[in-house]
Design a protein around this motif. Structure first.
Motif, PDB file in Angstrom:
ATOM      1  N   GLY A 132       0.815  -1.202   0.000  1.00 33.60           N
ATOM      2  CA  GLY A 132       0.000   0.000   0.000  1.00 33.60           C
ATOM      3  C   GLY A 132       0.853   1.259   0.000  1.00 33.60           C
ATOM      4  O   GLY A 132       1.963   1.279   0.545  1.00 33.60           O
ATOM      5  N   LEU A 133       0.328   2.306  -0.628  1.00 36.36           N
ATOM      6  CA  LEU A 133       0.972   3.619  -0.650  1.00 36.36           C
ATOM      7  C   LEU A 133      -0.024   4.655  -0.135  1.00 36.36           C
ATOM      8  O   LEU A 133      -1.179   4.661  -0.555  1.00 36.36           O
ATOM      9  N   LEU A 134       0.420   5.513   0.741  1.00 35.20           N
ATOM     10  CA  LEU A 134      -0.448   6.554   1.288  1.00 35.20           C
ATOM     11  C   LEU A 134       0.341   7.851   1.376  1.00 35.20           C
ATOM     12  O   LEU A 134       1.371   7.928   2.054  1.00 35.20           O
ATOM     13  N   VAL A 216      -2.807  -5.709   1.842  1.00 41.35           N
ATOM     14  CA  VAL A 216      -1.451  -5.435   1.385  1.00 41.35           C
ATOM     15  C   VAL A 216      -0.453  -6.092   2.329  1.00 41.35           C
ATOM     16  O   VAL A 216      -0.755  -6.384   3.486  1.00 41.35           O
ATOM     17  N   GLU A 217       0.744  -6.327   1.819  1.00 37.58           N
ATOM     18  CA  GLU A 217       1.783  -6.959   2.625  1.00 37.58           C
ATOM     19  C   GLU A 217       2.530  -5.952   3.480  1.00 37.58           C
ATOM     20  O   GLU A 217       3.225  -6.328   4.434  1.00 37.58           O
ATOM     21  N   GLY A 218       2.418  -4.690   3.142  1.00 41.46           N
ATOM     22  CA  GLY A 218       3.059  -3.633   3.907  1.00 41.46           C
ATOM     23  C   GLY A 218       2.521  -2.300   3.440  1.00 41.46           C
ATOM     24  O   GLY A 218       1.825  -2.218   2.419  1.00 41.46           O
ATOM     25  N   ARG A 240      -3.881  -2.962  13.014  1.00 41.00           N
ATOM     26  CA  ARG A 240      -3.367  -4.006  12.135  1.00 41.00           C
ATOM     27  C   ARG A 240      -2.639  -3.404  10.944  1.00 41.00           C
ATOM     28  O   ARG A 240      -1.634  -3.949  10.468  1.00 41.00           O
ATOM     29  N   LEU A 241      -3.130  -2.271  10.468  1.00 41.96           N
ATOM     30  CA  LEU A 241      -2.464  -1.593   9.363  1.00 41.96           C
ATOM     31  C   LEU A 241      -1.225  -0.849   9.858  1.00 41.96           C
ATOM     32  O   LEU A 241      -0.201  -0.805   9.165  1.00 41.96           O
ATOM     33  N   GLN A 242      -1.324  -0.282  11.055  1.00 43.73           N
ATOM     34  CA  GLN A 242      -0.175   0.415  11.637  1.00 43.73           C
ATOM     35  C   GLN A 242       1.020  -0.519  11.757  1.00 43.73           C
ATOM     36  O   GLN A 242       2.170  -0.129  11.527  1.00 43.73           O
ATOM     37  N   GLN A 243       0.762  -1.783  12.085  1.00 46.15           N
ATOM     38  CA  GLN A 243       1.840  -2.760  12.227  1.00 46.15           C
ATOM     39  C   GLN A 243       2.500  -3.093  10.899  1.00 46.15           C
ATOM     40  O   GLN A 243       3.600  -3.643  10.873  1.00 46.15           O
ATOM     41  N   ARG A 244       1.823  -2.765   9.804  1.00 43.71           N
ATOM     42  CA  ARG A 244       2.385  -3.054   8.488  1.00 43.71           C
ATOM     43  C   ARG A 244       3.140  -1.870   7.890  1.00 43.71           C
ATOM     44  O   ARG A 244       3.668  -1.971   6.778  1.00 43.71           O
ATOM     45  N   VAL A 245       3.179  -0.750   8.601  1.00 44.48           N
ATOM     46  CA  VAL A 245       3.905   0.413   8.096  1.00 44.48           C
ATOM     47  C   VAL A 245       5.395   0.096   8.082  1.00 44.48           C
ATOM     48  O   VAL A 245       5.965  -0.364   9.078  1.00 44.48           O
ATOM     49  N   LEU A 246       6.034   0.327   6.944  1.00 46.46           N
ATOM     50  CA  LEU A 246       7.445  -0.001   6.755  1.00 46.46           C
ATOM     51  C   LEU A 246       8.283   1.268   6.812  1.00 46.46           C
ATOM     52  O   LEU A 246       8.375   2.020   5.848  1.00 46.46           O
ATOM     53  N   LEU A 271      11.461  -1.729   0.215  1.00 46.53           N
ATOM     54  CA  LEU A 271      10.699  -2.874  -0.250  1.00 46.53           C
ATOM     55  C   LEU A 271      11.598  -4.105  -0.359  1.00 46.53           C
ATOM     56  O   LEU A 271      11.231  -5.198   0.082  1.00 46.53           O
ATOM     57  N   GLU A 272      12.781  -3.913  -0.922  1.00 45.11           N
ATOM     58  CA  GLU A 272      13.716  -5.033  -1.035  1.00 45.11           C
ATOM     59  C   GLU A 272      14.143  -5.518   0.343  1.00 45.11           C
ATOM     60  O   GLU A 272      14.283  -6.724   0.574  1.00 45.11           O
ATOM     61  N   ALA A 273      14.353  -4.582   1.268  1.00 40.92           N
ATOM     62  CA  ALA A 273      14.739  -4.972   2.623  1.00 40.92           C
ATOM     63  C   ALA A 273      13.615  -5.735   3.310  1.00 40.92           C
ATOM     64  O   ALA A 273      13.859  -6.701   4.050  1.00 40.92           O
ATOM     65  N   ALA A 274      12.365  -5.315   3.065  1.00 34.28           N
ATOM     66  CA  ALA A 274      11.223  -6.006   3.666  1.00 34.28           C
ATOM     67  C   ALA A 274      11.116  -7.433   3.141  1.00 34.28           C
ATOM     68  O   ALA A 274      10.833  -8.378   3.891  1.00 34.28           O
ATOM     69  N   GLU A 275      11.343  -7.606   1.853  1.00 33.92           N
ATOM     70  CA  GLU A 275      11.287  -8.946   1.268  1.00 33.92           C
ATOM     71  C   GLU A 275      12.402  -9.824   1.817  1.00 33.92           C
ATOM     72  O   GLU A 275      12.191 -11.003   2.134  1.00 33.92           O
ATOM     73  N   ARG A 276      13.606  -9.247   1.959  1.00 34.17           N
ATOM     74  CA  ARG A 276      14.714 -10.012   2.514  1.00 34.17           C
ATOM     75  C   ARG A 276      14.411 -10.392   3.963  1.00 34.17           C
ATOM     76  O   ARG A 276      14.685 -11.527   4.389  1.00 34.17           O
TER      77      ARG A 276
END
Length: 368
Positions: A132-134, A216-218, A240-246, A271-276
């Motif tokens: 997600g983008l906000l 969304v995954e993040g 639940r969404l707050q916990q997904r903020v990257l 994004l790459e760091a989150a996937e790793r």
């Protein structure tokens, strides 16, 4: 995420394959083309190859054609988004890579013979999951998604009260108006990114024509640094969404489609760091369960046994495992509601998994 990760890593592998002669075949079948028609085209090419003068190159071509024909015969019908097969002889060894679970349709039939594989038909296929983008600023906000490149706009919001502008009205009114606007933005974010708002009118406004949106995954948040940070720190988002903020808020010019594009471009490293991090978390879970003697196995034989029991939640495989072995593992895992994660060589825990045969699985329940 993980199956998309697999496709992306395999496609990169395919794009790096080279042969010293034109003995690599690239075949792409669009979803609207029947397998019968595709096989006919392959047979025509096979017949042409049989008529060529036999030498080392054409023998490799014949072997690749036989492989492609064999792969196509494994299917009863063309997959929903088509499929692509890459086959050839490299260093005296036959290789084959198959993509049959694509994120985007194959655009057209392709049959290429060269010293490199032609991956252009799958250029839009790999994805990195949905994030997600906000973008939020005073009285304006934009919501969107990204799958690794670019941004897709989901909704734009604008306050209908003058109190939400930073310079008009009394201070208390401006602050109250901003709080109310932030609450509306957070509610819309729940509609778009959690799919849990029962208000059909709000859902329609937030996601025109799309009544059901996958979570969304993040989530990445951007905007003017002060406003976006305030929005995050004051806890307007569903927990639940707050916990997904990257990460922290990202400085972005404006809350618009252009602002979403800017945000998507700026967060590539995150994004790459989150996937790793997600891959390494899977590895950590695997070894924690394994060390406790619980729901995990390593090694090809034990992993395949777990798949036989339909007990697999996630298969993990190092990037050294050949693609022809990954494909059946992924297919069997997905059929039982699981997935497959390909572990890059620089991930923490890679060496241990490699020493165990390069393959392991996190299970839903222990098996005897």
């Amino acid at each position: 995420m993980s199956t998309s990760e697999t496709r992306r890593d395999l496609l990169e592998t395919v794009s790096n394959v080279e042969a010293d002669e034109q003995r690599l075949l690239s075949v792409a079948v669009p979803p609207e083309l029947s397998l019968e028609a595709a096989r006919e085209r392959i047979e025509e090419a096979h017949t042409d190859a049989e008529q060529l003068e036999r030498d080392e190159t054409t023998e490799g071509t014949r072997a690749a054609l036989e492989t492609v024909r064999r792969v196509l015969n494994d299917y009863d019908e063309t997959p929903a988004n088509g499929l692509a097969v890459y086959a050839g002889v490299v260093g005296g060894d036959e290789v084959v890579y198959t993509f049959d679970d694509l994120a985007e349709p194959v655009p057209e039939f392709a049959f290429e013979r060269d010293s490199e594989f032609d991956t252009d038909p799958l250029a839009v296929s790999p994805d990195t999951g949905r994030y997600g983008l906000l973008v939020v600023e005073h009285g304006k906000a934009a919501l969107g998604t990204t799958a690794g490149e670019g941004a897709e706009t989901v909704a734009t919001l604008q306050s209908d009260t003058a109190a939400d502008t930073p310079t008009s009205g009394e201070l208390g009114d401006r602050e109250q108006g901003q709080r109310e606007f932030f609450e509306d933005v957070a509610r819309r974010a729940g509609v778009a990114f959690l799919d849990e708002d029962p208000d059909d009118d709000a859902r329609e406004d937030a996601t025109p024509g799309e009544p059901d949106i996958d979570p969304v995954e993040g989530l990445f948040v951007g905007g003017s640094s002060v406003t976006a940070t305030e929005f995050l720190e004051q806890g307007y988002l569903d927990h639940r969404l707050q916990q997904r903020v990257l990460g922290d808020a990202v400085s972005v010019g404006e809350a618009s489609a252009d602002g979403l594009e800017q945000l998507a471009a700026k967060v590539q490293d995150r994004l790459e760091a989150a996937e790793r991090a997600a891959i390494e978390e899977h590895l950590g879970d695997l070894f924690a369960e394994l060390d406790a003697g619980e729901a995990a196995v390593v090694g090809r034989e034990d992993t395949e046994e777990a798949l036989e029991y339909e007990a697999v939640e996630t298969v993990l495989a190092t990037e050294s495992v050949p693609a022809e072995r990954l494909r059946p593992l992924e297919q069997r895992a997905v059929e039982q509601g699981g997935d497959l994660v390909v572990v890059p060589a620089d991930a923490d825990g890679y060496d241990r998994l490699e020493d165990e045969g390069g393959v392991g699985a996190i299970l839903r329940y222990p098996i005897e």
